[in-house]
Each structure stands twice: as structure tokens, then as C-alpha cells.
Design an enzyme around this catalytic site. Structure first.
Site, PDB file in Angstrom:
ATOM      1  N   SER A 165       0.821  -1.220   0.000  1.00  0.00           N
ATOM      2  CA  SER A 165       0.000   0.000   0.000  1.00  0.00           C
ATOM      3  C   SER A 165       0.851   1.264   0.000  1.00  0.00           C
ATOM      4  O   SER A 165       1.834   1.377   0.728  1.00  0.00           O
ATOM      5  CB  SER A 165      -0.922   0.009   1.218  1.00  0.00           C
ATOM      6  OG  SER A 165      -1.615   1.244   1.287  1.00  0.00           O
ATOM      7  N   SER A 225      -0.705   4.150   0.669  1.00  0.00           N
ATOM      8  CA  SER A 225      -1.524   5.080   1.451  1.00  0.00           C
ATOM      9  C   SER A 225      -0.719   5.853   2.499  1.00  0.00           C
ATOM     10  O   SER A 225      -0.946   7.054   2.680  1.00  0.00           O
ATOM     11  CB  SER A 225      -2.682   4.339   2.121  1.00  0.00           C
ATOM     12  OG  SER A 225      -3.593   3.882   1.137  1.00  0.00           O
ATOM     13  N   THR A 267      -8.962  -1.893   3.040  1.00  0.00           N
ATOM     14  CA  THR A 267      -8.720  -2.347   1.675  1.00  0.00           C
ATOM     15  C   THR A 267      -8.971  -3.856   1.572  1.00  0.00           C
ATOM     16  O   THR A 267      -9.452  -4.484   2.525  1.00  0.00           O
ATOM     17  CB  THR A 267      -7.295  -1.951   1.216  1.00  0.00           C
ATOM     18  OG1 THR A 267      -7.155  -2.237  -0.165  1.00  0.00           O
ATOM     19  CG2 THR A 267      -6.218  -2.659   2.014  1.00  0.00           C
ATOM     20  N   LYS A 327     -13.542  -4.934   2.695  1.00  0.00           N
ATOM     21  CA  LYS A 327     -14.469  -3.812   2.498  1.00  0.00           C
ATOM     22  C   LYS A 327     -15.935  -4.161   2.763  1.00  0.00           C
ATOM     23  O   LYS A 327     -16.692  -3.341   3.266  1.00  0.00           O
ATOM     24  CB  LYS A 327     -14.317  -3.246   1.080  1.00  0.00           C
ATOM     25  CG  LYS A 327     -12.985  -2.542   0.863  1.00  0.00           C
ATOM     26  CD  LYS A 327     -12.916  -1.933  -0.528  1.00  0.00           C
ATOM     27  CE  LYS A 327     -11.562  -1.284  -0.766  1.00  0.00           C
ATOM     28  NZ  LYS A 327     -11.504  -0.616  -2.080  1.00  0.00           N
ATOM     29  N   GLY A 376     -15.335  -7.879 -13.239  1.00  0.00           N
ATOM     30  CA  GLY A 376     -15.260  -8.250 -11.825  1.00  0.00           C
ATOM     31  C   GLY A 376     -16.512  -7.811 -11.087  1.00  0.00           C
ATOM     32  O   GLY A 376     -17.121  -6.794 -11.421  1.00  0.00           O
ATOM     33  N   GLY A 390     -16.730  -7.950  -7.365  1.00  0.00           N
ATOM     34  CA  GLY A 390     -16.429  -7.992  -5.937  1.00  0.00           C
ATOM     35  C   GLY A 390     -16.675  -6.665  -5.242  1.00  0.00           C
ATOM     36  O   GLY A 390     -17.425  -5.805  -5.738  1.00  0.00           O
ATOM     37  N   LEU A 440      -8.258  -0.606 -11.794  1.00  0.00           N
ATOM     38  CA  LEU A 440      -8.329  -0.128 -10.422  1.00  0.00           C
ATOM     39  C   LEU A 440      -7.053  -0.490  -9.654  1.00  0.00           C
ATOM     40  O   LEU A 440      -6.704   0.171  -8.682  1.00  0.00           O
ATOM     41  CB  LEU A 440      -9.542  -0.705  -9.690  1.00  0.00           C
ATOM     42  CG  LEU A 440     -10.930  -0.368 -10.241  1.00  0.00           C
ATOM     43  CD1 LEU A 440     -11.997  -0.833  -9.256  1.00  0.00           C
ATOM     44  CD2 LEU A 440     -11.096   1.111 -10.535  1.00  0.00           C
ATOM     45  N   TYR A 477      -2.888  -0.983  -9.275  1.00  0.00           N
ATOM     46  CA  TYR A 477      -1.760  -0.131  -9.657  1.00  0.00           C
ATOM     47  C   TYR A 477      -0.480  -0.817  -9.213  1.00  0.00           C
ATOM     48  O   TYR A 477      -0.483  -1.674  -8.322  1.00  0.00           O
ATOM     49  CB  TYR A 477      -1.864   1.257  -9.007  1.00  0.00           C
ATOM     50  CG  TYR A 477      -2.001   1.210  -7.504  1.00  0.00           C
ATOM     51  CD1 TYR A 477      -0.873   1.225  -6.678  1.00  0.00           C
ATOM     52  CD2 TYR A 477      -3.254   1.104  -6.901  1.00  0.00           C
ATOM     53  CE1 TYR A 477      -0.992   1.150  -5.298  1.00  0.00           C
ATOM     54  CE2 TYR A 477      -3.378   1.038  -5.516  1.00  0.00           C
ATOM     55  CZ  TYR A 477      -2.248   1.057  -4.730  1.00  0.00           C
ATOM     56  OH  TYR A 477      -2.371   0.978  -3.361  1.00  0.00           O
TER      57      TYR A 477
END
Length: 275
Positions: A17, A19, A64, A68, A129, A131, A218, A220
Site C-alpha cells: 500500500s 496510502s 482495503t 471492504k 469483476g 467484488g 483499479l 496499480y
């Protein structure tokens, strides 16, 4: 002695991540004194970890993959967009309560419409997808009034459940990967599968891509994802990864927590340099 407000991202795995870097840049830009942690939590430990973070004074969490949908059940209150999505990516701890929100959809819209200049109104959209990631983006995409939105999945059941869930909001349909209708060209194809993270390439429908198709992953990474490579090889107009969505959804979370909206442009520029 002043205590620094604690935040973090909780997932499994979570080591990849970015973030913490993004929120550190936001904090510097807006002069907010915060701490942001990486928290790797297995699914069977999710509730314990969330409540422990809350009990020890944590102010908020990003959630994440794969938590979720599960974390929504722990929330005392859900925002309208989180309730619609049935998925949560942002928790706020206030007055002993857990508030759940979902900033994925608005993050994607901002990146597509503002950063990339993609016209969503009247567009034919295909999402690969079915999900938690897809749950978070369908509602906001439908608000932009596309001509059609189709959800394709390896198995039809999950896609049909999502299509039915969002059918009141706009023209949604479902199909399997291998039977995607290609009578109309798609203006936007979004990869919401986790296959790229695992290095796999699902049976993406090559005939769905035209020279006018904008492809968006979505996922990366430091290297192009399998979907990004596949899209370029099949002649997509443009193929990008979800760095912009990552930064934009983080800015929305930061605004929820700190009541100040950071400027995403310099952060996105820096992330792309370091990517």
C-alpha cells in the site's frame, strides 16, 4: 503533552500500500499532525483489530482488500454511499461509534472526469469483476448517466446480484467474461478484478476493445499491470492504472477525518514520479 491523532490502512496483504506516503504528503501540505500506519490483518482477526484500534484511541482507518464488505457489518452508522455500495473503505471513530463511508466511487469519478477528461454521460461502460471494488463504484458511475453499464464476471451469479442491486439507479446488466456482448463498442472498460495483484490475466473480452476505448485498471503497481498491457496490445485508445483513483479517494478520506481537502495535483505528480 499533545497526542498525535492515529490513522491507518487495514488489509491482507497490505505491505504494497502507498496510502501511508499519500497521507503523509497530505498532512505536510495541510499542516496536520497525524500518524498513519500499515496494519496487516487476516480476515478472521478483522473485528478484533478494528475494535482494538478504536479502543486505543485511533481516529480513523482506511479499509482495503479483502475487508471492504465485512467491515460494513461492524459500523454503527453508514453513509448513504457506503450503504448503497454495501462496502466500506473509510472508518471514523467518534463518540464511541464507528462510522463507515465509501470514497472509492468519488475517487474514481474525480480521476476519470477531472484528471483524465473522460466523458461519462451517455457512455457505454463495461466493468470486469463483481467484488467489493465494483460495489463501491457502480452507484457513482450510474449517477453520471451512462447509456449502459455492464458487469462481467467469471461466474454469473455475483454479477447478477450486483446488477439487480443497482437496477433502480440506472441501466445495469450482467454477463460472464466469455460472453460479453460486443455489438456496441465500449467507451470505458474498468478492470475491478484482483487478478493483476496475483499476476494473472483473466479471459478479458478482446472484441470489446476499440480504438475509442479508454481502459482503466483499479489496481496499480510499479510496473504496468497485466490488464494495462493487455489493453494496450489490443489497441485501446488509452490504458492507465488506478494511481489517480488511489490519491483522489485518499483525499476524500482525509477530508472526512480532518475537515480539510488537500490539493491532489502535486501529490499525484509526486506519486507518478515515485511510481
Amino acid at each position: 503533552m499533545t497526542t498525535i491523532d492515529r490513522y491507518g490502512v487495514m488489509g491482507y496483504p497490505v505491505s504494497h500500500s502507498r496510502s501511508p506516503v499519500i497521507h503523509r504528503l497530505f498532512a505536510l501540505q495541510t499542516q496536520q499532525d497525524i500518524q498513519y500506519e500499515l496494519l496487516q490483518v487476516a480476515p478472521d482477526k478483522l473485528e478484533t483489530a478494528v475494535r482494538q484500534f478504536q479502543r486505543t484511541g485511533g481516529k480513523g482507518l482506511n479499509i482495503t482488500v479483502p475487508h471492504k464488505s465485512a467491515v460494513a457489518k461492524l459500523c454503527d452508522q453508514l453513509s448513504e454511499r457506503a450503504a448503497t455500495a454495501g462496502a466500506v473503505n473509510t472508518l471514523s471513530f467518534r463518540d464511541g461509534s464507528i462510522h463507515g463511508d465509501n470514497t472509492d466511487g468519488i475517487g474514481l469519478l474525480r480521476d476519470l472526469a477531472i484528471n483524465q477528461g473522460v466523458l461519462l454521460e451517455g457512455a457505454n461502460i463495461l466493468i470486469l469483476g463483481a467484488g467489493g471494488a465494483t460495489r463501491g463504484i457502480v452507484g457513482p458511475l450510474l449517477e453520471m448517466q451512462p447509456a449502459s453499464l455492464r458487469i462481467a464476471n467469471r461466474t454469473i451469479d455475483k454479477a447478477e446480484i450486483l446488477a439487480k442491486h443497482f437496477s433502480r439507479s440506472g441501466p445495469v446488466s450482467a454477463c460472464r467474461f466469455n460472453v460479453v456482448p460486443v455489438t456496441e463498442k465500449y467507451d470505458l472498460i474498468i478492470n475491478a478484478t484482483s487478478a493483476g495483484v496475483k499476476g494473472e490475466v483473466p479471459p478479458y473480452p478482446a472484441a470489446a476493445i476499440s480504438p475509442e476505448t479508454f481502459c482503466y485498471d483499479l489496481s496499480y503497481g510499479l510496473q504496468p499491470t497485466p490488464f494495462s498491457v493487455w489493453a494496450r496490445e489490443h489497441g485501446a485508445k488509452k490504458s492507465i492504472m488506478g494511481w489517480g483513483m488511489l490519491v483522489e479517494q485518499a483525499a476524500e478520506s482525509f477530508n472526512i477525518w480532518r475537515n480539510i481537502r488537500p490539493d491532489t495535483a502535486p501529490v499525484l505528480k509526486q506519486m507518478k514520479i515515485t511510481a
